[in-house]
Motif scaffolding. Structure first.
Motif, short mmCIF file in Angstrom:
data_model
loop_
_atom_site.label_atom_id
_atom_site.label_comp_id
_atom_site.label_asym_id
_atom_site.label_seq_id
_atom_site.Cartn_x
_atom_site.Cartn_y
_atom_site.Cartn_z
N GLN A 269 0.81 -1.21 0.00
CA GLN A 269 0.00 0.00 0.00
C GLN A 269 0.85 1.26 0.00
OE1 GLN A 269 -3.33 0.13 -0.37
NE2 GLN A 269 -3.14 2.37 -0.47
N ASP B 159 0.27 4.69 -2.27
CA ASP B 159 0.15 6.03 -1.67
C ASP B 159 1.19 6.98 -2.24
OD1 ASP B 159 -1.89 5.01 -0.12
OD2 ASP B 159 -0.65 4.74 1.67
N HIS C 201 -5.02 -3.72 -4.97
CA HIS C 201 -3.93 -2.79 -5.23
C HIS C 201 -3.87 -2.38 -6.70
CE1 HIS C 201 -2.76 -4.51 -1.31
NE2 HIS C 201 -2.23 -3.33 -1.11
#
Length: 454
Positions: free
Chosen positions: A119, A123, A148
Motif C-alpha cells: 500500500q 500512496d 492494489h
C-alpha cells in the motif's frame, strides 16, 4: 583484458518447507543496506512523449511537495536484506517509496510490477501524480482485479497498462511483448517479470537534483520472504536504454501485439542492457543454446589468469548454461554457484531440475532454500565475472530458466568495472559461506521439463 565479449545474438537449506502456494510472509523490519557514492551523470535528452496520461473523472488528491532523498540512495546504491528481518521486503519498499516521494514535479516516473501488494507504493504514486509527476505503470496481468491494482487504476492522471489478464489459475494470459506458449518447457504462459523503475529527475537532500535515475531489483514490491537485492544509479545512457524498453513494454501491452523475439543487447559505453524474450534460431529447439546470451558469454570467457565466475541465481534450469559453467571450470575458471530452489515448481514442491542435478554432480552447488525449520530462499539473480582488477556485474530479474529466456519480459544490466561489484561480491561471499551445499539424492536424475513459476 576482456571478461565478457561483445555478444549481440539476438527462492538456506536442503529440505522443503511446508507452505501453501502463493502465500507470502508479513511483518515489519529494518533493512541492512550498502551504498557507494559517485558524481551524478549529466542529464539525458528530453523526456519521451510516446504515451499520454489516461483521462479520468476522479478529482485529484491534494498535492504534496516532493520529499528530497539522500544522494547516497541515488548514486550507486546497493540494497540487500537479511533473514533476521520479519518483513524482508520492507526495506526495498521503503527505498522505492523514498525515490517516488522525491520525484520532482514535471518528472516522468515509469515502473514495472510483477507481484504487487504494498500500500505504501500506491500512496506514494498517488501523491506523485497529484504534484505533477507523470506516472506510468506496466503490471503483470495476474494482478488485474486485485485491490492494489484497482487502487493504481484510480490514481488521477496515472497511466496503468496491464499486460494480459488474470487466468483462473492466477497466472497472466501473456507477457507484455509475447503470448508465446508451446510444448514443454514452454507450457506455461509468459510473464511480465521485470522489477525496475526510471525517474527522470529527483530532488536531493541539501539542495539540487539528480537526473536519469534507474532502479533495478530482484525483489517484487510485495511481502515475500526471501533474500533480495536492488541497485539505484544515476546514469544517462542506462536510464535511456531502460526507458526505451519500458516504452516498448507499454506499447506492446496496450496493443496486444506479439513478438517472441523482441530481446536485444544494448551497449552503453562499457556497460550493457539485455532484454528478453529471445526466440531460438530456425530449426533449433527452445531448450537449445541458440540465442542465449548467458550461455554465449560464459562460452567466450577467458579462463586464464585466475578468472572467477560467481553465480547466484534463484533457478538454474537451462542445460546450455550448465554445460558452459562446467566447460569454464574445465578450462581453469574458478566457478562457484549459489541457488535458491531445486525445483521449478512454486515453493520447491516438485522433482529437482535435471540441469541443476547435473551441475551439482559436477561441482559444489550451495542452496539457500525452503526448509521445515523456516529456511529462506535466495531469490536474487546476479553473477560476477572477475579477472584481476577487471570485473563485470550482471544483475536484474532474469532467472536461468527457459521461460525467462524464451517467453518472459526480463532484463539484465551488466556493469563493467563498476563500484557496485564490491558490495555484490560481499553478498555472494555471505551466501556461499552460510548456505549449505546441496547433494542430489542417490538415483535422482531430475526432470528436464520441470515447471518454471517465474
Amino acid at each position: 583484458m576482456q571478461i565478457e565479449p561483445l555478444v549481440n545474438p539476438d527462492r538456506g537449506g536442503v529440505r522443503r518447507m511446508t507452505r501453501r502456494v502463493g502465500r507470502r510472509g508479513l511483518a515489519l523490519a529494518l533493512v541492512a543496506t550498502t551504498a557507494l557514492s559517485l558524481p551524478i551523470t549529466p542529464a539525458s535528452a528530453a523526456e519521451p512523449t510516446t504515451e499520454t496520461p489516461a483521462a479520468t473523472t476522479e478529482a485529484p488528491a491534494a498535492a504534496a511537495a516532493a520529499v528530497p532523498i539522500a544522494a547516497s540512495e541515488v548514486r550507486n546504491y546497493a540494497w540487500f536484506n537479511q533473514k533476521t528481518e520479519s518483513d524482508m521486503h520492507a526495506g526495498v519498499a521503503a527505498h522505492v517509496t523514498r525515490l517516488i516521494n522525491a520525484a520532482a514535479p514535471g518528472a516522468t516516473l515509469s515502473l514495472t510490477l510483477y507481484f504487487f501488494n504494498r500500500q505504501e507504493i500506491v500512496d506514494a504514486l498517488r501523491s506523485a501524480a497529484a504534484r505533477g509527476v507523470r506516472v506510468r505503470v506496466v503490471i503483470n496481468g495476474s494482478q488485474v482485479g486485485s485491490a492494489h491494482y484497482n487502487a493504481l487504476k484510480a490514481i488521477p492522471t496515472a497511466r496503468v497498462v496491464a499486460c494480459g489478464q488474470r487466468r483462473a489459475d492466477g497466472q497472466s494470459t501473456r507477457g507484455c511483448v509475447t503470448r508465446r506458449t508451446g510444448a514443454s518447457p514452454l507450457h506455461n504462459p509468459p510473464l511480465l517479470h521485470d522489477k525496475f523503475m526510471t525517474i527522470s529527475r529527483v530532488r536531493l537532500a541539501g539542495g539540487g537534483t539528480a537526473s536519469n535515475v534507474l532502479y533495478v531489483s530482484s525483489a517484487n514490491l510485495d511481502h515475500y520472504r526471501a533474500y533480495e537485492n536492488a541497485i539505484t544509479i544515476s546514469h544517462a545512457g542506462l536510464y535511456n536504454a531502460y526507458l526505451s524498453y519500458f516504452n516498448d513494454l507499454m506499447r506492446y501491452g496496450n496493443s496486444g501485439r506479439n513478438n517472441p523475439n523482441y530481446g536485444r543487447t544494448t551497449t552503453v559505453g562499457a556497460h550493457r542492457v539485455y532484454t528478453f524474450p529471445r526466440r531460438e534460431a530456425a530449426g533449433r529447439t527452445p531448450g537449445s543454446a541458440s540465442n542465449d546470451p548467458i550461455a554465449s558469454l560464459l562460452r567466450s570467457t577467458n579462463c586464464s589468469g585466475g578468472t572467477r565466475i560467481d553465480l547466484a541465481n534463484f533457478r538454474i534450469q537451462r542445460a546450455a548454461v550448465v554445460r558452459e559453467l562446467k566447460a569454464a571450470r574445465n578450462r581453469g575458471c574458478q566457478v562457484r554457484i549459489v541457488t535458491g530452489a531445486t525445483s521449478g515448481r512454486p515453493h520447491d514442491a516438485g522433482a529437482p531440475m535435471k540441469a541443476l542435478v547435473d551441475l551439482a554432480r559436477a561441482m559444489p552447488v550451495h542452496l539457500c532454500g525452503y526448509t521445515e525449520a523456516g529456511g529462506v530462499p535466495m531469490h536474487e539473480k546476479f553473477m560476477i565475472i572477475r579477472r584481476g582488477s577487471q570485473s563485470t556485474l550482471y544483475t536484474g530479474s532474469h532467472n536461468l530458466t527457459y521461460r525467462a529466456l524464451r517467453q518472459n519480459d526480463e532484463n539484465i544490466v551488466a556493469l563493467r568495472n563498476h563500484p557496485l561489484a564490491a558490495p555484490f561480491q560481499q553478498r555472494f561471499e555471505q551466501h556461499h559461506s552460510t548456505c549449505l551445499r546441496w547433494t542430489p539424492p542417490a538415483g535422482t536424475t531430475g526432470t528436464a521439463s520441470a515447471e518454471d513459476a517465474g
